[in-house]
Structure formats: structure tokens, C-alpha cells
Design a protein around this motif. Structure first.
Motif, PDB file in Angstrom:
ATOM      1  N   THR A 228       0.920  -1.074  -0.091  1.00 26.35           N
ATOM      2  CA  THR A 228       0.044  -0.096   0.045  1.00 26.35           C
ATOM      3  C   THR A 228       0.934   1.235  -0.102  1.00 26.35           C
ATOM      4  O   THR A 228       1.824   1.370   0.753  1.00 26.35           O
ATOM      5  N   VAL A 229       0.644   1.954  -1.134  1.00 23.43           N
ATOM      6  CA  VAL A 229       1.322   3.232  -0.853  1.00 23.43           C
ATOM      7  C   VAL A 229       0.786   4.448  -0.266  1.00 23.43           C
ATOM      8  O   VAL A 229       1.384   5.395   0.444  1.00 23.43           O
ATOM      9  N   ALA A 230      -0.638   4.498  -0.229  1.00 25.25           N
ATOM     10  CA  ALA A 230      -1.431   5.683   0.116  1.00 25.25           C
ATOM     11  C   ALA A 230      -2.745   5.120   0.390  1.00 25.25           C
ATOM     12  O   ALA A 230      -3.136   4.166  -0.349  1.00 25.25           O
ATOM     13  N   THR A 251     -12.205   2.312   1.906  1.00 22.21           N
ATOM     14  CA  THR A 251     -10.880   3.287   1.700  1.00 22.21           C
ATOM     15  C   THR A 251     -10.538   3.334   0.399  1.00 22.21           C
ATOM     16  O   THR A 251     -10.799   2.143  -0.376  1.00 22.21           O
ATOM     17  N   SER A 252      -9.967   4.438  -0.012  1.00 22.57           N
ATOM     18  CA  SER A 252      -9.431   4.474  -1.405  1.00 22.57           C
ATOM     19  C   SER A 252      -7.892   4.146  -1.259  1.00 22.57           C
ATOM     20  O   SER A 252      -7.444   4.885  -0.448  1.00 22.57           O
ATOM     21  N   ARG A 253      -7.349   3.355  -1.986  1.00 24.84           N
ATOM     22  CA  ARG A 253      -5.912   2.837  -1.642  1.00 24.84           C
ATOM     23  C   ARG A 253      -5.232   3.128  -3.069  1.00 24.84           C
ATOM     24  O   ARG A 253      -5.705   2.745  -4.091  1.00 24.84           O
ATOM     25  N   THR A 254      -3.936   3.355  -2.981  1.00 23.94           N
ATOM     26  CA  THR A 254      -3.066   3.202  -3.846  1.00 23.94           C
ATOM     27  C   THR A 254      -2.214   2.096  -3.715  1.00 23.94           C
ATOM     28  O   THR A 254      -1.512   2.095  -2.590  1.00 23.94           O
ATOM     29  N   VAL A 255      -2.105   0.909  -4.601  1.00 20.60           N
ATOM     30  CA  VAL A 255      -1.291  -0.015  -4.345  1.00 20.60           C
ATOM     31  C   VAL A 255      -0.179  -0.430  -5.573  1.00 20.60           C
ATOM     32  O   VAL A 255      -0.251  -0.084  -6.471  1.00 20.60           O
ATOM     33  N   ARG A 256       0.934  -0.969  -4.934  1.00 22.21           N
ATOM     34  CA  ARG A 256       1.981  -1.354  -6.238  1.00 22.21           C
ATOM     35  C   ARG A 256       2.337  -2.716  -6.018  1.00 22.21           C
ATOM     36  O   ARG A 256       2.608  -3.270  -4.843  1.00 22.21           O
ATOM     37  N   ALA A 257       2.540  -3.536  -7.044  1.00 17.33           N
ATOM     38  CA  ALA A 257       3.100  -4.928  -6.783  1.00 17.33           C
ATOM     39  C   ALA A 257       4.169  -5.073  -8.018  1.00 17.33           C
ATOM     40  O   ALA A 257       3.871  -4.408  -9.093  1.00 17.33           O
ATOM     41  N   PHE A 286      12.219   9.107  -1.684  1.00 14.53           N
ATOM     42  CA  PHE A 286      11.165   8.230  -2.567  1.00 14.53           C
ATOM     43  C   PHE A 286      10.608   7.439  -1.624  1.00 14.53           C
ATOM     44  O   PHE A 286      11.115   6.743  -0.921  1.00 14.53           O
ATOM     45  N   ASP A 287       9.344   7.275  -1.746  1.00 15.45           N
ATOM     46  CA  ASP A 287       8.477   6.648  -1.271  1.00 15.45           C
ATOM     47  C   ASP A 287       8.210   5.388  -2.006  1.00 15.45           C
ATOM     48  O   ASP A 287       7.470   5.397  -2.818  1.00 15.45           O
ATOM     49  N   LEU A 288       8.627   4.259  -1.468  1.00 14.01           N
ATOM     50  CA  LEU A 288       8.652   2.964  -1.967  1.00 14.01           C
ATOM     51  C   LEU A 288       6.936   2.471  -1.823  1.00 14.01           C
ATOM     52  O   LEU A 288       6.284   2.063  -2.628  1.00 14.01           O
ATOM     53  N   ASP A 289       6.571   2.798  -0.403  1.00 19.00           N
ATOM     54  CA  ASP A 289       5.234   2.390   0.142  1.00 19.00           C
ATOM     55  C   ASP A 289       4.996   3.303   1.371  1.00 19.00           C
ATOM     56  O   ASP A 289       5.388   4.219   1.592  1.00 19.00           O
ATOM     57  N   ASP A 290       3.831   2.799   2.073  1.00 21.37           N
ATOM     58  CA  ASP A 290       3.597   3.825   3.104  1.00 21.37           C
ATOM     59  C   ASP A 290       4.495   3.664   4.405  1.00 21.37           C
ATOM     60  O   ASP A 290       4.168   4.366   5.242  1.00 21.37           O
ATOM     61  N   HIS A 291       5.486   2.904   4.447  1.00 25.28           N
ATOM     62  CA  HIS A 291       6.390   2.875   5.608  1.00 25.28           C
ATOM     63  C   HIS A 291       7.706   2.622   4.856  1.00 25.28           C
ATOM     64  O   HIS A 291       8.806   2.143   5.861  1.00 25.28           O
ATOM     65  N   HIS A 292       8.039   2.775   3.911  1.00 27.77           N
ATOM     66  CA  HIS A 292       9.495   3.037   3.362  1.00 27.77           C
ATOM     67  C   HIS A 292       9.678   4.276   2.602  1.00 27.77           C
ATOM     68  O   HIS A 292       9.408   4.373   1.354  1.00 27.77           O
ATOM     69  N   ARG A 293      10.080   5.072   3.254  1.00 31.55           N
ATOM     70  CA  ARG A 293      10.579   6.464   2.723  1.00 31.55           C
ATOM     71  C   ARG A 293      12.164   6.456   2.613  1.00 31.55           C
ATOM     72  O   ARG A 293      12.724   6.441   3.821  1.00 31.55           O
ATOM     73  N   LEU A 294      12.694   6.278   1.564  1.00 31.94           N
ATOM     74  CA  LEU A 294      14.088   6.427   1.533  1.00 31.94           C
ATOM     75  C   LEU A 294      14.591   7.862   1.063  1.00 31.94           C
ATOM     76  O   LEU A 294      14.318   8.379   0.118  1.00 31.94           O
TER      77      LEU A 294
END
Length: 352
Positions: A228-230, A251-257, A286-294
Motif C-alpha cells: 500500500t502506497v497511500a 478506503t481508497s488505496r493506491t497499491v503497487r506490486a 522516494f516513497d516505495l510504500d507507506d512505510h518505506h521512505r528512502l
């Protein structure tokens, strides 16, 4: 996850709702198919060069447009009037390619009518729009391993056969390719009978993905770790719709896979990732997802799955990932920060 309502009814309901009943996004009765937040500046800028008619017929719930797009091939599922396709057309540039697929002829007519207008404004023509069904991308002419990025904006919930959709997505994605989409998720399984209500289907609620069923669908499709990105809550402003839905929340979610072999848990191999800060729209982090901000230049200890997402995809030139799989340190504490804060305990669940 099966439904007692016929596929034909759902398909016809969606075609009528988006092709005939709605004349603009102002006709929607909930915020499910509306973008909740302002888009990033570079996307907002690209939107200023999209024709007003195309934007008026837009029914999306997010901004599913990731980074690192130059020169790639993008497939837009349920492209509708082409708003996201024309934004992506600018971001992939003249060497890129945008393919839109939609089943609603009225929506496609808008997208096609404005192709020459956008080509003249952008300085290149790289869009094409196919009539077809997202459950049958082969029927729409999309070949195996031909797509770098699949995007979708509040469309997957409308499908009466979601397992087939995800199988098709991973069939057409190249190895290392990405699925990046926004959609409506529910906190529980909804009664199958709701798929017989054309309004609830059209408002993107009846077919909302139950989060745990989505996880299972992805695993069955070969993706063990979707991120989940946001996420943002959806407002049900219609009392009649609230009565029909009951106690479910959305919820409205943005997801990446990614189409990358991943483990079903986040494992610790002592790997470290550093973002190089070279993506123009993301100079500082760079935000990979909602808990990885590099953060640019700052080493970050990452799980094996995150390391693979950054090193085995088109993002690889933008990161330095060190370490290998020779030593294993057990499970990696990889979970959203708010999950750990809510539980009051250390969280060791997977990232998905």
C-alpha cells in the motif's frame, strides 16, 4: 468471492452508468470514484495540458502514476476518457507508448476524439485506445510479457471476475514490471447480492475489494508481497447508499506490486538500500510504500523483498543496494509504523 449475479448484468450496469447515466464526475453520489488529494506538482502540471472534455469525464479515486516512466510501455486498464493516459503520454515521452483498454464505447469515443489534439500539443503521438475487457486482455490485443507498467484508476472493483483480471495483469507484465493502481477497498466481504444493484456497482462500492481477499488474489497470481502506497477514507454522502451498504467502511488505496519472485514474509539478510536522488520529481526522498521512505543518500536497512523491488525492476538505476543472501537473520520488522503504534507492540508481520 463468488457472486450470484450474472457477469452480463454487472458489465451492462457499468457500461450504462459510465456511458449513459453520468455526464461528468459531478454526477457521482459518493467520493469513492473521486480523487481525494491533490496530485503531485508534475502531474498537476501535465493535467493542464489535457483537454477539458477528457477531464470532465474522468471517474477515478486516486493518482496511480509512479516514477521512472521515461520510454516505457504503459497499459491503462479501464482508461475511460483517457485522462490518465494523456498524463502518462507526457511522462513517458516520445519513445514511450500508452495503451488504453476500456469496454465503454462512449468513453473511448472521447479519448479517441482528442488524440490528434493532444499529439499536436505534446509534439508526439504515442497513445492508442482499444475496446475490450480487462478480464480478457488477449482479446484486446495485449501480448504476453509486453508491458512495463500496468495502471488502473478505480476500475478493478467493477470487474465481476477479479481473479481473471489479476492473472491477465501478470501475464502481460514483463519480468520486473509493475502494477500500480488506485481502487476501493472494504473492511469486510460484502454480500454478493449488492452486485445486483446497478447504482452501488457504478459508485464503485458493491465490488470493492476486501483487503484480505485481495492479498489472497495476489498470492494466487504469483505476487506474494503487494504494498500500500497511500490510503484515505471514503465518504458515503447518500443516506440511501449508507442504508444499502450497512456497517462496512471503505478506503481508497493506491497499491503497487511487481512481477518479481518474492517471499511471502519479509526476511532479513542484512541488506542496505540507498536512494541516489536522481529522479527529477523526487530529489530529496522516494516513497516505495507507506512505510518505506528512502531519503537521498541515507542508507536504510531493508528486507529481502524490498531489496528485490529496488534492484530487479526499472528502479534499479536509481538505487544502490548492497548485501547478498549468504546470511539470514530471521524475519524483518517490516510493517507500517501506524500498525505498530496502534497495537502497542513490536510488529513482525510481512509488508503486504
Amino acid at each position: 468471492m463468488a457472486t450470484d449475479v450474472s457477469t452480463g448484468f454487472v458489465t451492462d450496469a457499468v457500461k450504462d452508468y459510465y456511458g449513459k447515466l453520468l455526464s461528468s464526475s459531478q454526477d457521482l453520489k459518493t467520493s469513492a470514484c473521486c480523487t481525494a488529494e491533490a496530485p503531485p506538482p508534475h502531474i498537476a502540471d501535465a493535467l493542464t495540458r489535457v483537454h477539458e472534455e477528457v477531464k470532465d469525464r474522468f471517474y477515478g479515486c486516486g493518482s496511480p502514476i509512479p516514477a521512472a516512466l521515461d520510454g516505457i510501455t504503459v497499459l491503462d486498464l479501464g482508461c475511460g476518457s483517457g485522462r490518465d493516459a494523456y498524463v502518462l503520454s507526457q511522462l513517458v515521452g516520445p519513445k514511450g507508448r500508452i495503451i488504453g483498454v476500456d469496454m465503454t464505447e462512449e468513453q473511448l469515443a472521447v479519448a479517441r476524439r482528442r488524440q490528434d489534439w493532444h499529439a499536436e500539443r505534446f509534439g508526439w503521438a504515442n497513445t492508442e485506445f482499444h475496446q475490450g475487457y480487462i478480464e480478457d486482455l488477449a482479446g484486446a490485443g495485449i501480448a504476453d510479457d509486453s508491458i512495463d507498467l500496468v495502471v488502473s484508476n478505480c476500475v478493478l472493483n467493477l470487474s465481476p471476475d477479479k481473479p481473471r483480471v489479476f492473472r491477465e495483469i501478470f501475464r502481460v507484465l514483463k519480468p520486473g514490471g509493475e502494477l500500480y493502481f488506485s481502487d476501493v477497498f472494504a473492511d469486510r466481504r460484502l454480500p454478493a447480492t449488492l452486485m445486483g444493484d446497478a447504482e452501488l456497482v457504478g459508485e464503485c462500492l458493491a465490488g470493492a475489494l476486501y483487503t484480505e481477499d485481495f492479498r489472497r488474489l495476489m498470492a494466487d497470481s504469483g505476487c506474494a508481497d503487494a504494498r500500500t502506497v497511500a490510503a484515505s477514507p471514503i465518504t458515503l454522502s447518500s443516506p440511501d447508499i449508507e442504508r444499502k451498504i450497512g456497517f462496512a467502511s471503505f478506503t481508497s488505496r493506491t497499491v503497487r506490486a511487481f512481477n518479481v519472485p518474492l517471499e511471502d514474509r519479509c526476511e532479513d539478510y542484512g541488506q542496505v538500500a540507498v536512494y541516489r536522488g536522481v529522479l527529477p520529481e523526487h530529489p530529496h526522498a522516494f516513497d516505495l510504500d507507506d512505510h518505506h521512505r528512502l531519503h537521498t543518500g541515507k542508507p536504510m536497512l531493508v528486507c529481502g523483498n524490498t531489496a528485490d523491488m529496488l534492484s530487479r525492476t526499472r528502479y534499479a538505476p536509481h538505487f544502490t543496494v548492497t548485501g547478498d543472501r549468504t546470511t539470514h537473520f530471521g524475519l524483518f520488522p517490516c510493517a507500517p509504523a501506524d500498525a505498530a503504534a496502534t497495537s502497542g507492540t513490536e510488529t513482525w508481520s510481512g509488508c503486504c
